[in-house]
Write an enzyme that holds these catalytic residues in place. Sequence first.
Site, short mmCIF file in Angstrom:
data_model
loop_
_atom_site.label_atom_id
_atom_site.label_comp_id
_atom_site.label_asym_id
_atom_site.label_seq_id
_atom_site.Cartn_x
_atom_site.Cartn_y
_atom_site.Cartn_z
N LYS A 49 -0.02 4.20 -0.17
CA LYS A 49 -0.74 5.36 0.38
C LYS A 49 -0.58 6.54 -0.58
O LYS A 49 -0.57 6.33 -1.79
CB LYS A 49 -0.23 5.67 1.79
CG LYS A 49 -0.12 4.43 2.67
CD LYS A 49 0.09 4.75 4.10
CE LYS A 49 0.36 3.48 4.86
NZ LYS A 49 0.16 3.60 6.28
N GLU A 109 -6.76 4.44 8.15
CA GLU A 109 -6.60 5.86 7.82
C GLU A 109 -7.88 6.41 7.19
O GLU A 109 -8.25 7.55 7.42
CB GLU A 109 -5.39 6.04 6.88
CG GLU A 109 -4.09 5.85 7.64
CD GLU A 109 -2.91 5.41 6.79
OE1 GLU A 109 -2.97 5.50 5.55
OE2 GLU A 109 -1.91 4.97 7.39
N SER A 118 3.66 -2.09 10.26
CA SER A 118 5.12 -2.00 10.36
C SER A 118 5.85 -3.29 10.00
O SER A 118 6.90 -3.58 10.58
CB SER A 118 5.54 -1.51 11.75
OG SER A 118 5.04 -0.21 11.98
N ASN A 148 0.86 -1.19 0.00
CA ASN A 148 0.00 0.00 0.00
C ASN A 148 0.89 1.24 0.00
O ASN A 148 1.49 1.57 1.02
CB ASN A 148 -0.88 -0.04 1.26
CG ASN A 148 -1.70 1.22 1.44
OD1 ASN A 148 -1.84 2.03 0.52
ND2 ASN A 148 -2.26 1.41 2.63
N GLY A 173 2.55 2.26 10.75
CA GLY A 173 3.43 3.41 10.55
C GLY A 173 4.17 3.83 11.80
O GLY A 173 4.76 4.92 11.85
N GLU A 197 -4.92 -5.31 10.96
CA GLU A 197 -3.95 -4.22 11.07
C GLU A 197 -4.18 -3.47 12.39
O GLU A 197 -4.99 -2.52 12.43
CB GLU A 197 -4.13 -3.24 9.90
CG GLU A 197 -3.87 -3.84 8.55
CD GLU A 197 -3.37 -2.79 7.57
OE1 GLU A 197 -2.27 -2.95 7.07
OE2 GLU A 197 -4.07 -1.78 7.37
N HIS A 255 -9.46 0.66 5.47
CA HIS A 255 -8.14 0.96 6.05
C HIS A 255 -8.33 1.95 7.19
O HIS A 255 -9.14 2.87 7.10
CB HIS A 255 -7.21 1.54 4.97
CG HIS A 255 -5.79 1.62 5.43
ND1 HIS A 255 -5.35 2.60 6.27
CD2 HIS A 255 -4.73 0.81 5.19
CE1 HIS A 255 -4.06 2.40 6.54
NE2 HIS A 255 -3.67 1.33 5.89
C1 PEP Z 1 -0.74 0.06 6.09
O1 PEP Z 1 -0.85 1.24 5.81
O2 PEP Z 1 -1.61 -0.73 5.72
C2 PEP Z 1 0.44 -0.37 6.84
C3 PEP Z 1 0.45 -1.58 7.31
O3 PEP Z 1 1.42 0.55 6.99
P1 PEP Z 1 2.89 0.28 7.63
O4 PEP Z 1 3.41 -1.00 7.04
O5 PEP Z 1 3.70 1.47 7.23
O6 PEP Z 1 2.71 0.18 9.10
#
Ligand code: PEP
Length: 249
Positions: free
Chosen positions: A11, A94, A209, A9, A169, A163, A92
Amino acid sequence: MRIPIVAGNWKMNGSASFANEMCQQINAFAADLDVEVVLSPPSVYLAQVQLAAENYSTAAQNVHFAAAGAYTGEVSTAMLRDVGCGYVLIGHSERRAMFAEIQEVLAKKLAAAVEAKLLPILCVGETLEQRQQGQAFAVVKQQLLSAISGLDITADQIVVAYEPIWAIGTGETASPEQAQEMHSYIRTVLAEQISVAMAAKTRILYGGSVNAETASQLFSQPDIDGGLVGGASLKIEDFKNICSAAASQ
Ligand code: PEP
């Protein structure tokens, strides 16, 4: 039995030249890999990335549930299918937090994606506060059920991504044990809600992450079928290493 997926992703990151480089590299790298590699660029680059696809698929980061009409700034499931896109991220954290995507809207998006034969990657996960208060499992169950209730779906019509918001992040990954515990629980909820056979076949990805160092241990857990990767998906070598980690399980 479940082919792993590693989805990157991006983003709101990247550029046309970055997309070009990533497509070339992943086409060459993923040719003989036993992993479904999925690239999720910003929508403006989706057609470009899909047109170049030989050994990966693409995912949209968002979709509208309506078929067409006066929805400035949005794209429909038919438009995504039209450019060859196969997956769409739904829910997601976000988008839930920053774009007011409430559960009713997410349920409509999920139904529209399934109807259009786009494979939704449904993201669920708790905040740190919810985990500390012992609510993680209840929150995830509620998110999952509110999205899928009323839908008679099979395992090839949905992918779930766990997640935990506190891990997205932040550089803080859930431990393999924490992630496995929640993945196993998600499978139990799917078994209760839909069927044991569907639950056993559904791919459940971990996101939060994931990096080249943590991927192997996470992906070796019995109920973790790959990852949804944010930050590390923008670093081509790291992303390849994460894909390799999924392939070697
Ligand atoms: C995500 O945005 O779905 C995600 C898992 O981000 P990150 O790997 O940066 O934590």
